[in-house]
Design an enzyme around this catalytic site. Sequence first.
Site, mmCIF file in Angstrom:
data_model
loop_
_atom_site.group_PDB
_atom_site.id
_atom_site.type_symbol
_atom_site.label_atom_id
_atom_site.label_comp_id
_atom_site.label_asym_id
_atom_site.label_seq_id
_atom_site.Cartn_x
_atom_site.Cartn_y
_atom_site.Cartn_z
ATOM 1 N N TYR A 166 11.853 26.056 17.434
ATOM 2 C CA TYR A 166 11.702 24.618 17.194
ATOM 3 C C TYR A 166 12.888 23.856 17.782
ATOM 4 O O TYR A 166 13.987 24.374 17.933
ATOM 5 C CB TYR A 166 11.614 24.324 15.695
ATOM 6 N N PHE A 182 19.032 17.129 16.024
ATOM 7 C CA PHE A 182 19.932 17.518 14.939
ATOM 8 C C PHE A 182 19.869 19.017 14.626
ATOM 9 O O PHE A 182 20.702 19.540 13.888
ATOM 10 C CB PHE A 182 19.655 16.695 13.671
ATOM 11 N N ASP A 183 18.884 19.719 15.191
ATOM 12 C CA ASP A 183 18.799 21.170 14.950
ATOM 13 C C ASP A 183 17.899 21.788 16.014
ATOM 14 O O ASP A 183 16.988 21.125 16.540
ATOM 15 C CB ASP A 183 18.240 21.452 13.550
ATOM 16 N N ILE A 241 10.342 23.067 4.126
ATOM 17 C CA ILE A 241 10.029 21.696 3.717
ATOM 18 C C ILE A 241 8.537 21.492 3.897
ATOM 19 O O ILE A 241 7.910 22.084 4.787
ATOM 20 C CB ILE A 241 10.845 20.660 4.504
ATOM 21 N N TYR A 285 13.162 15.341 3.742
ATOM 22 C CA TYR A 285 14.299 15.400 2.813
ATOM 23 C C TYR A 285 14.405 14.172 1.915
ATOM 24 O O TYR A 285 15.407 13.979 1.228
ATOM 25 C CB TYR A 285 15.594 15.580 3.621
ATOM 26 N N PHE A 342 9.489 17.534 14.931
ATOM 27 C CA PHE A 342 9.714 18.944 15.269
ATOM 28 C C PHE A 342 8.770 19.346 16.409
ATOM 29 O O PHE A 342 7.553 19.175 16.316
ATOM 30 C CB PHE A 342 9.456 19.844 14.060
#
Length: 560
Positions: free
Chosen positions: A54, A64-65, A84, A110, A127
């Site tokens: 991902y 961010f990731d 999540i 979140y 994502f």
Amino acid sequence: MDPVFTLFCLFLSVWSSAQSNPSPVLGDVNVDRLFVPPNCGREAATGDNVRYHYNATFVDGKTFDSSYQKGGAKVALLGEGRLIAGIDKGLQGMCVNEQRRITIPPHLAYGSTGAGEVIPPDATLIFDLHLVDLWNKADLVVAKTISTPKDCKRSVMRTDFVRYHFNGTLLDGTAFDSSYARKQTQDSLVGEGWLVKGLDEGLLGMCVGEIRTLSSHHLKDMERREQATLVYNILLVDIHNPKDNITVENQVIPESCQRKSVVGDYVRYHYNGTFLNGVTFDTSYRRNSTYNTYIGMGYVIAGMDQGLIGVCIGERRRVIIPPHLAYGEQGAGDVIPPSAVVVFDVNIIDFHNPKDEVEIQVTHKPEICNDTTEANDVVHYHYNCTLVDGTKLFSSHDFDNMQETTLGWDKVIDGLDRALRNMCVGEKRVATVPPHLGHGEKGTEGVPSSAVLVFDLELVSFEKGVPPGYLFVWLGEAPTKLFKVLDVNKDEKVSQEEFGEFIKLQVAEDKGRIKPGMSMELVVTDMFQNQDRNKDGVITADELKLKVEEDKEKEAHDEL
């Protein structure tokens, strides 16, 4: 190819996939199916384990990731609250190798609290997902047969030993291992705990030459890979059981088989040597020379030693030999792999035993036979000489004159000399001559080494002969007072004329015989000169001595 055209085609592909797979909304999660593989055997569902890559960004495109940056795909269990909620929902229904872009609202991500300093409160997340693996703990090993040979006489059973090639990939097609790359088969016993259970089960029932695909998460232990479904594309190369003996197949036995080979025989045969998959590793035909060996005495591999017992001349048979009776676990250099079953298709050219004598078959014998050939006779004969399989070697009919020889004088091979004895004029024979009475292990021009020869003989005529070194022999007892008989005018001297008249008379009255092929004049001259020891033109009583007596004196002298 034009890069613009390539990009255009890629766009069409993605657009087509997207059109055929409209973007659904999964409980407020917006899904764009960027790429859907054409073959999707299974979709991710609750209770499945997934492995996926991902890239995670905010709406403004800021990352961010990313699993790619972390160096490994993420593994998760769907429907168990370990992800999540938005990602859990976004992964549902995915196929392996599918690519999606999911947009997750804050309440499925979140929420209003965010996640530390990375995710701000009330953030919408995007994502880009790529599903690379999918499995369930309840999954079994899936075996799919790709191709099976038409002629399958035997399939893998428990306790069999197999040799196989394989390509190993992950579920997304990524290669991780290959026996082909190592240029060496994978070898193992089946059903004895040498392999993981899934592979043990997947190999059962396979035929040599069959191709199967095995896939399961339970195969992971074979290569110590965790959290991955492995796919093995397997080609079965060889199979045997440690308890196997040789197998004899495809026998073609000639109608006439006078005797079968036994231990100690010397066999000449042609062969093709192959593996079970039909690949040839050696052949005598390419060398245009038979393989020659004693059988049952350890000169060849044990299986061939056994497989050549009980064959007939002219027989063809296939001998299948397990490795423990062939080249064993070590193989043979670069030619025979370790633990290989070998197959020999043999054609028996001939065989003999070192104790064999000339075999004679009389095919015609005249009703009247007053005399037969013996040692020292000069014989005139016709012959055809062939190998046992009928291959023509020589024939007297190819020449203007018939063949002539003197028996017992080492002018022909021993076997032919023996075959020509005790024959009547007009008699016909077929004589089979073993190589030790023929041209031996080395052969000769036109005759293979260690070849059994077959002579078709016809005796045309013969002349009674004399022993080697003799010009004249008595057919009865010699006169007791030979010199007095020779000395017709009683002058105590024998002239050449007297000597010649006497020899001619003995031959005319069948009391003596001269050497065949020599004229009477030459015989008389040579004999007279031998007796005229002082070369004065006459023979005296002291000079006259029979050759028989001379030979006895010479033998006595040699002994001294």
